[in-house]
Design a protein around this motif. Sequence first.
Motif, short mmCIF file in Angstrom:
data_model
loop_
_atom_site.label_atom_id
_atom_site.label_comp_id
_atom_site.label_asym_id
_atom_site.label_seq_id
_atom_site.Cartn_x
_atom_site.Cartn_y
_atom_site.Cartn_z
N VAL A 102 12.88 133.54 73.99
CA VAL A 102 12.97 133.03 72.66
C VAL A 102 13.38 131.48 72.37
O VAL A 102 13.55 131.20 73.22
CB VAL A 102 14.06 133.55 72.87
CG1 VAL A 102 15.17 133.45 71.37
CG2 VAL A 102 14.51 135.55 71.85
N ALA A 153 14.87 136.79 66.45
CA ALA A 153 15.74 136.62 67.98
C ALA A 153 17.01 136.67 67.86
O ALA A 153 17.10 136.72 68.83
CB ALA A 153 15.55 135.17 67.72
N GLN A 210 12.71 131.55 67.43
CA GLN A 210 11.90 132.42 67.15
C GLN A 210 11.59 133.65 68.95
O GLN A 210 12.14 132.71 70.13
CB GLN A 210 10.59 132.20 67.21
CG GLN A 210 10.36 131.53 65.11
CD GLN A 210 8.85 131.41 65.36
OE1 GLN A 210 8.62 130.10 65.55
NE2 GLN A 210 8.70 131.67 63.82
N VAL A 211 11.00 134.90 68.67
CA VAL A 211 10.96 135.41 69.61
C VAL A 211 9.95 135.63 69.96
O VAL A 211 8.82 136.07 69.04
CB VAL A 211 12.15 136.38 69.61
CG1 VAL A 211 11.71 137.64 68.52
CG2 VAL A 211 11.78 137.51 70.93
N ASN A 250 8.28 136.08 63.40
CA ASN A 250 7.26 135.44 64.33
C ASN A 250 6.35 135.60 64.47
O ASN A 250 5.63 135.54 65.41
CB ASN A 250 7.86 136.25 65.35
CG ASN A 250 9.18 136.38 65.69
OD1 ASN A 250 10.02 135.66 65.83
ND2 ASN A 250 10.32 137.62 65.51
#
Length: 509
Positions: free
Chosen positions: A458, A207, A462-463, A198
């Motif tokens: 998210v 995520a 990806q978060v 991330n």
Amino acid sequence: MGRNTRKRRTPLATKIVAGAAALAVGGGGLVWANFYASAHEDHGGHNRTRSAGAQVATIDCPDVGQKIRDVPDRARGEVDGELATMDSQITNAYQRLATTRRAQAGDSQFVQNSILGPLKDRRKAIIDRIQLEINRAGGKADDNLDELAGCQGRPADQQNGGGQNGGGQDDGQNGDGQNGDGQNGGGQDGDGQNQDDNGNGVAGPVADDFVDINDVQPNSRNSRNGLAANGDGGSTGTFTTDCGVNENNLFNSDNLIAAPGVDNGAHHTHDYVGNQDNDAFSSDEDLANADTSCQNQGDKSTYYWPVLRLQDGTQEFDANDQGGGAEGNIGKILKPAQAELKFVGSQQGDVVAMPKFLRIITGDAKSFTNGDANANTSWSCSGFEDRQVTDKYPLCPEGSQVLRTTNFQSCWDGQNIDSANHRDHMAFVQEDGSCPEGFQAIPQLQVRLAYDIPTPTVENGQVQNPYAVDSFPEQLHKPITDHNDFINVMDEDLMNEVVDCINRGEDCQ
């Protein structure tokens, strides 16, 4: 935010692990993720790309400490110290794993020959010393401990189902693997953005470690641990103690229960409420004479848990320290908005007083590699308390708080305030609320922590701005590693008041 500790702290192995905080080079970050080369695998509805020799994400070692039994009292300190050294060895090996991706890409045997093989030799030497210390103190060491020396690498998408073979069992979810795009593992070359960190330069969370609380089925949590002890029958009272939310900024990365006398024994930072003299070097006398943050000054118990952090780029006081950024625990420390500490009774009858200085560890800081046998994690959102998850961080709607709740073991063996593996003297209640044979019911500590956390987003696998619990580096900030610790330092009058209140069915504080 500052750190309030009682004694001067000396960093351990600073040069070995300090580089972890500065690995975000060429967009690569701390490159721990599995890199898949070829051959498609269809699993759980997701088309995964992986190779038979997928690059490992972390190091999975059998937990020697949980296997040790019957350590004579006079050998306990030495054994705990050896186990803490073993944890440091795993941390150092993990850091080497994370910083040698180029070498691993060019040599399929690099991890085994340069990391896992030497680690096994070092662990074997410590196990030999542990056995010697136990035998010298008049005990009988388990001759089979040598079998626990070897460690294995694990790809990020494999979750240990409780075995110690390091192979892991796929849990039917994506695990950590957001990659899947055929990157070649040259993370330190700066030839491509790693998809699993991330952009934070640390190994998780990712995520797949998050779930929308609306997608969690009510009453679906299936945990063999953490049952609430109280119910409609038996002793139905409660006793609540208010000890604040660490307004005094008492933080350290020690663990007085599991690693007494060892600086940075936890390898992650703890929040402390209650006792104000709690670090690795605190004796029972120190605890008894300490100040307390509890409103009831008769409660000098220590309550502590790993901090939550918001990975937003904040440089905390421990950004370059052991237990903090040097071991991958980065970002803004989040104090709970509320910390409710409540003791409840037993479904089957009266409770008895806890002995002073009783120590209880609940949950397992190494659940990602150990498996979930001792996991006792419950995550939720306010307004959704009937939806609990153990292996995910919840994404809560606006206005809802993130909740961490823990029900401690409440069955005591009636004799010991601690045990060799810090677990055997305590047990959880059984399905009917009774204690196992040979154990008796004590007040059950229930901890409910509520946090005001901006909900991560998210997107594209990806978060952004995730939050995560501090963890041992090789545990990858998995939510299932959450845990909680308690040492009873209530004075006798207060403990008797707690017991009487609970047994009378009253609600007291």
